[in-house]
Design a protein around this motif. Sequence first.
Motif, PDB file in Angstrom:
ATOM      1  N   ARG A  48       0.926  -1.285   0.096  1.00 37.33           N
ATOM      2  CA  ARG A  48      -0.182   0.024   0.031  1.00 37.33           C
ATOM      3  C   ARG A  48       0.971   1.349   0.063  1.00 37.33           C
ATOM      4  O   ARG A  48       2.121   1.082   0.411  1.00 37.33           O
ATOM      5  N   VAL A  75       1.054   5.032   1.495  1.00 38.70           N
ATOM      6  CA  VAL A  75       0.107   5.805   2.455  1.00 38.70           C
ATOM      7  C   VAL A  75       0.578   7.294   2.533  1.00 38.70           C
ATOM      8  O   VAL A  75       1.888   7.576   2.724  1.00 38.70           O
ATOM      9  N   HIS A  80     -12.818   9.776  12.884  1.00 41.15           N
ATOM     10  CA  HIS A  80     -12.619   8.974  11.637  1.00 41.15           C
ATOM     11  C   HIS A  80     -13.357   7.673  11.774  1.00 41.15           C
ATOM     12  O   HIS A  80     -13.266   7.034  12.376  1.00 41.15           O
ATOM     13  N   GLN A  91     -14.049   3.711  10.086  1.00 42.66           N
ATOM     14  CA  GLN A  91     -13.286   2.395  10.162  1.00 42.66           C
ATOM     15  C   GLN A  91     -12.581   2.474   8.753  1.00 42.66           C
ATOM     16  O   GLN A  91     -11.474   1.916   8.732  1.00 42.66           O
ATOM     17  N   ILE A  92     -13.436   2.649   7.583  1.00 43.96           N
ATOM     18  CA  ILE A  92     -12.825   2.525   6.195  1.00 43.96           C
ATOM     19  C   ILE A  92     -11.635   3.267   6.178  1.00 43.96           C
ATOM     20  O   ILE A  92     -10.471   3.024   5.508  1.00 43.96           O
ATOM     21  N   ALA A  93     -11.413   4.621   6.568  1.00 45.00           N
ATOM     22  CA  ALA A  93     -10.503   5.581   6.542  1.00 45.00           C
ATOM     23  C   ALA A  93      -9.385   4.934   7.214  1.00 45.00           C
ATOM     24  O   ALA A  93      -8.102   5.183   6.715  1.00 45.00           O
ATOM     25  N   ALA A 106      -8.798   1.862   8.274  1.00 46.06           N
ATOM     26  CA  ALA A 106      -8.619   0.616   7.662  1.00 46.06           C
ATOM     27  C   ALA A 106      -7.400   0.891   6.472  1.00 46.06           C
ATOM     28  O   ALA A 106      -6.515   0.125   6.243  1.00 46.06           O
ATOM     29  N   ARG A 107      -7.811   2.051   5.453  1.00 50.88           N
ATOM     30  CA  ARG A 107      -7.115   2.495   4.309  1.00 50.88           C
ATOM     31  C   ARG A 107      -5.577   2.893   4.826  1.00 50.88           C
ATOM     32  O   ARG A 107      -4.647   2.508   4.199  1.00 50.88           O
ATOM     33  N   GLN A 108      -5.384   3.508   5.896  1.00 52.60           N
ATOM     34  CA  GLN A 108      -4.431   4.078   6.353  1.00 52.60           C
ATOM     35  C   GLN A 108      -3.201   2.943   6.794  1.00 52.60           C
ATOM     36  O   GLN A 108      -2.289   2.956   6.528  1.00 52.60           O
ATOM     37  N   GLY A 116      -3.785  -0.557   6.138  1.00 55.88           N
ATOM     38  CA  GLY A 116      -3.715  -1.560   5.574  1.00 55.88           C
ATOM     39  C   GLY A 116      -4.445  -2.926   6.110  1.00 55.88           C
ATOM     40  O   GLY A 116      -4.351  -4.164   5.838  1.00 55.88           O
ATOM     41  N   TRP A 117      -5.497  -2.459   6.769  1.00 56.43           N
ATOM     42  CA  TRP A 117      -6.436  -3.474   7.335  1.00 56.43           C
ATOM     43  C   TRP A 117      -7.534  -3.744   6.298  1.00 56.43           C
ATOM     44  O   TRP A 117      -7.812  -2.967   5.525  1.00 56.43           O
ATOM     45  N   PRO A 119     -11.248  -3.553   5.111  1.00 55.77           N
ATOM     46  CA  PRO A 119     -12.314  -2.637   5.490  1.00 55.77           C
ATOM     47  C   PRO A 119     -12.993  -3.084   6.606  1.00 55.77           C
ATOM     48  O   PRO A 119     -13.676  -2.402   7.249  1.00 55.77           O
TER      49      PRO A 119
END
Length: 354
Positions: free
Chosen positions: A226, A228, A317, A319-321, A323-325, A327-328, A330
């Motif tokens: 990913r 970041v 913030h 969970q999606i945001a 998770a994106r940061q 690398g989890w 979603p």
Amino acid sequence: MTNTDLSPTPSTTPSAPAPPAAHPETYDASTRTALEHIDRHAVRVVADHRPERTRTGYAQDWKCWTRFCTESGVPLLALTPGTLTAYVEWLWTQPGWKAGTHLAPSTIDRRLSGTVVSAREEHGVKPEPGVARLARARLSQLVKQMEKDGEQRGRGPAAPLLVDHLTAISAACPENLMGIRDRALVLMHFAVAAREHELAATRVRDYTATPAGIQADLRVSKIRPRTVPVPYGSRPSICPVRAWTAWKEAAGLDSDPDSPAWRRLHSRWHTVMSGGLQPESVGDVITRAGVRAGIDIRFTGHSPRRGLATSSRLKGHDQIAIARQGGWAPHSKVLAGYLEVVDQWEDNALIGVL
């Protein structure tokens, strides 16, 4: 001269019907052999492209299974619901990470998964679907009994390293190469919610300066690579962008962009060495940084990752945001568990009631 129609003439001859599709059970021996070869090759390709950390873990899991088989007399490739259940009970009695402890349930579950995967992909075993279901049911029973007895296993979840901790750690870092490196590493670790091996694998070129901050390219990851974005922090003392720039300049990293970003220092002279930090060493830096700052919490290499999730949730913030940061996935259950610790206070049913 007459005009001639050159367009194709529709055939009046009916096409032959396609032969009926053969069912797998009717394949001849040569076809089955060819398909098995294709399957083995596909499994090998996927296994070979797993991160080294994952391959090492599976190898350790298989080594543990081999020891169980040797001690119990179970044939090495006999993966059945019964043998895996016996394996869980055997693992439950094995010593843990330090004297006087036993294996944590999460470690046992991982050993179980790694054993089944290794048997299938490395040794050609074809376990029946759900072969580990009974073993996991037994593990669940053992965990319930453990909780009832008040027994604790494993190190427990990593303590989150929060923003106030970052401030104290940054202030306690000495203004020498070690302090500059440790400050940058802790802050970047938090900012990208890295796993230890992700940070250890980065190269200087993986941190690209932009007008808004840094793009951190985490190419090596247990889950998936990913990129970041790391913006400038509002407080210079805990800004990961400024800290990274200071470390890069102090260590002279610009001379070799393909060299490790997080370098070892000479044990006596503290000069920058060519080798990079190992994943375990990244965790050691985090632990020492907390001790240096006088914080009465034992941080581990997972603490900045959990700390980012916790701190980000406290700022609202979703969970999606987060998770994106980090690398989890979603809808990661692990991430949801971290966030639930925050939400139980921020979204409590009693707020405004009492």
